[in-house]
Scaffold this motif. Structure first.
Motif, short mmCIF file in Angstrom:
data_model
loop_
_atom_site.label_atom_id
_atom_site.label_comp_id
_atom_site.label_asym_id
_atom_site.label_seq_id
_atom_site.Cartn_x
_atom_site.Cartn_y
_atom_site.Cartn_z
N SER A 140 0.82 -1.20 0.00
CA SER A 140 0.00 0.00 0.00
C SER A 140 0.86 1.26 0.00
CB SER A 140 -0.93 -0.01 1.23
OG SER A 140 -1.65 1.20 1.33
N LEU A 141 1.94 1.24 0.80
CA LEU A 141 2.82 2.39 0.85
C LEU A 141 3.52 2.63 -0.48
CD1 LEU A 141 4.10 4.61 2.59
CD2 LEU A 141 5.81 2.94 3.34
N MET A 142 4.01 1.55 -1.10
CA MET A 142 4.66 1.70 -2.40
C MET A 142 3.68 2.17 -3.47
SD MET A 142 7.41 -1.45 -2.62
CE MET A 142 6.19 -2.73 -2.33
N LEU A 143 2.44 1.69 -3.40
CA LEU A 143 1.43 2.14 -4.35
C LEU A 143 1.12 3.62 -4.19
CD1 LEU A 143 -0.63 1.33 -6.55
CD2 LEU A 143 -2.25 0.80 -4.72
N ALA A 144 1.07 4.09 -2.94
CA ALA A 144 0.81 5.50 -2.70
C ALA A 144 1.94 6.38 -3.21
CB ALA A 144 0.59 5.74 -1.21
N ILE A 145 3.19 5.99 -2.90
CA ILE A 145 4.34 6.78 -3.35
C ILE A 145 4.45 6.74 -4.88
CG2 ILE A 145 6.84 6.99 -3.23
CD1 ILE A 145 6.70 5.88 -0.40
N GLY A 146 4.24 5.56 -5.46
CA GLY A 146 4.31 5.45 -6.91
C GLY A 146 3.25 6.26 -7.61
N SER A 147 2.04 6.29 -7.04
CA SER A 147 0.97 7.10 -7.64
C SER A 147 1.30 8.59 -7.57
CB SER A 147 -0.35 6.82 -6.92
OG SER A 147 -1.37 7.67 -7.41
#
Length: 363
Positions: free
Chosen positions: A306-313
């Motif tokens: 979830s954290l990587m998805l947020a930063i990537g977005s």
């Protein structure tokens, strides 16, 4: 004295037995577990049989979809049949067959809601109520987890119709945190609690992906010029703060040091500031810390994803050149590594100081 100890031991055994905790499990005959590949094959067989069965029903009942009342009635009948089958099921084939039948019934109920209401919000609220009820009453751990997942997605889509979808994710995050922290409070309900917890975690991850597909960044909110969307952002940050507070209070019961509390609260405040400008970062960190706190690697992995998805977005939608983005990532990575190194050194020094103090006191 020995009689008193024996009485106390018997009382403790009685309490553990009443809570569903089996004693002297090593003396019981060991049960052979079915290999995972056999269970996958059985699940596939159950779904295949369900598709054939539902196909025959669909061929003979095409007229059902033309009537909202008929769709609702047949859907409720299928859900009831799935409930009865799950109560009698003793194999993975029957369990997955019942799950497929229940899913077909839920789709028919959803179709009836669409035919009855022209408002999408009413449809999603009705599906939220249905999935919540199924998550509570269905006698299957798999079905409870799926219903919890579907309920979280339905809640998000219901709030999206009011332009406050991010607040729904905050509600799911608070429920997820409280649920996992009380995982062992009811020993007889451990499997159900875990099923609900994993379902909510997966639902939170899916709704995060849906939100990112809808451009959920504050500078895009300004382009929309919607007060409701801004209200959703503030509500989301407030709910993330509430989830942090619930988690920190549970952790502080094991950590009496006041200095650690102040550092934790300060880090939480910084995280909330980042969450306002980079949505979903806060919920990813909370889920990851929750997994670390209770020793659940799956939950920790979902939080990291979830954290990587947020930063990537945020990196993808940020209106800046690639050079600027690269420099920003380099600076943030360096700061995080330095922060990790400093906290690790400080923690080791504090532990060494505490051990020295205990030795002096013993001396």
């Amino acid at each position: 004295m020995r009689r008193a100890d024996d009485a106390q031991t018997n009382s403790l055994k009685a309490k553990l037995t009443q809570s569903g905790i089996v004693l002297n499990a090593s003396t019981l005959p060991a049960t052979l577990e079915t290999p995972w590949f056999v269970r996958v094959l059985q699940a596939f067989s159950g779904w295949l049989a369900a598709f054939f069965l539902l196909g025959f029903i669909a061929i003979g009942g095409v007229f059902v979809v033309e009537s909202a009342a008929a769709s609702l009635g047949l859907g409720l009948v299928l859900i009831g049949a799935a409930f009865a089958l799950l109560r009698a099921a003793h194999s993975d084939v029957l369990e997955h067959l019942a799950l497929a039948i229940s899913l077909a019934g839920q789709l028919l109920v959803g179709w009836a809601a669409i035919e009855h209401w022209n408002n999408a919000a009413y449809v999603w609220w009705s599906m939220l109520g249905l999935q919540s009820a199924l998550a509570l009453v269905m006698p299957s751990v798999t079905h409870r987890g799926f219903s919890a997942f579907a309920a979280s997605v339905a809640l998000y889509l219901a709030w999206v119709t009011a332009a406050t979808g991010m607040a729904a994710s905050g509600i799911v995050l608070c429920a997820l945190t409280a649920l996992w922290l009380n995982e062992f409070r009811w020993p007889r309900r451990i499997k159900e609690m875990q099923a609900w917890g994993y379902g909510l975690a997966l639902g939170l991850l899916v709704t995060q992906g849906l939100a990112h597909a809808g451009h959920p960044l504050p500078f895009l909110y300004e382009a929309l010029d919607s007060n409701l969307v801004r209200l959703g952002v503030w509500m989301s940050v407030g709910l993330v703060a509430l989830a942090q507070l619930i988690l920190f209070q549970a952790l502080f019961n094991k950590q009496p040091l006041a200095s650690v509390r102040w550092v934790t609260y300060a880090a939480g405040a910084v995280l909330l500031g980042v969450t306002f400008y980079v949505p979903s970062v806060g919920q990813g960190v909370v889920v990851m810390l929750l997994g670390f706190a209770i020793g659940n690697r799956v939950l920790t992995g979902l939080g990291m994803l979830s954290l990587m998805l947020a930063i990537g977005s945020y990196y993808y939608w940020l209106d800046a050149t690639l050079l600027t983005k690269s420099i920003a990532l380099l600076v943030m990575g360096t700061l995080l590594l330095g922060l990790r190194f400093g906290l690790h050194r400080r923690w080791e020094a504090r532990i060494a100081h505490s051990s020295d103090g205990s030795v002096d006191n013993d001396a």
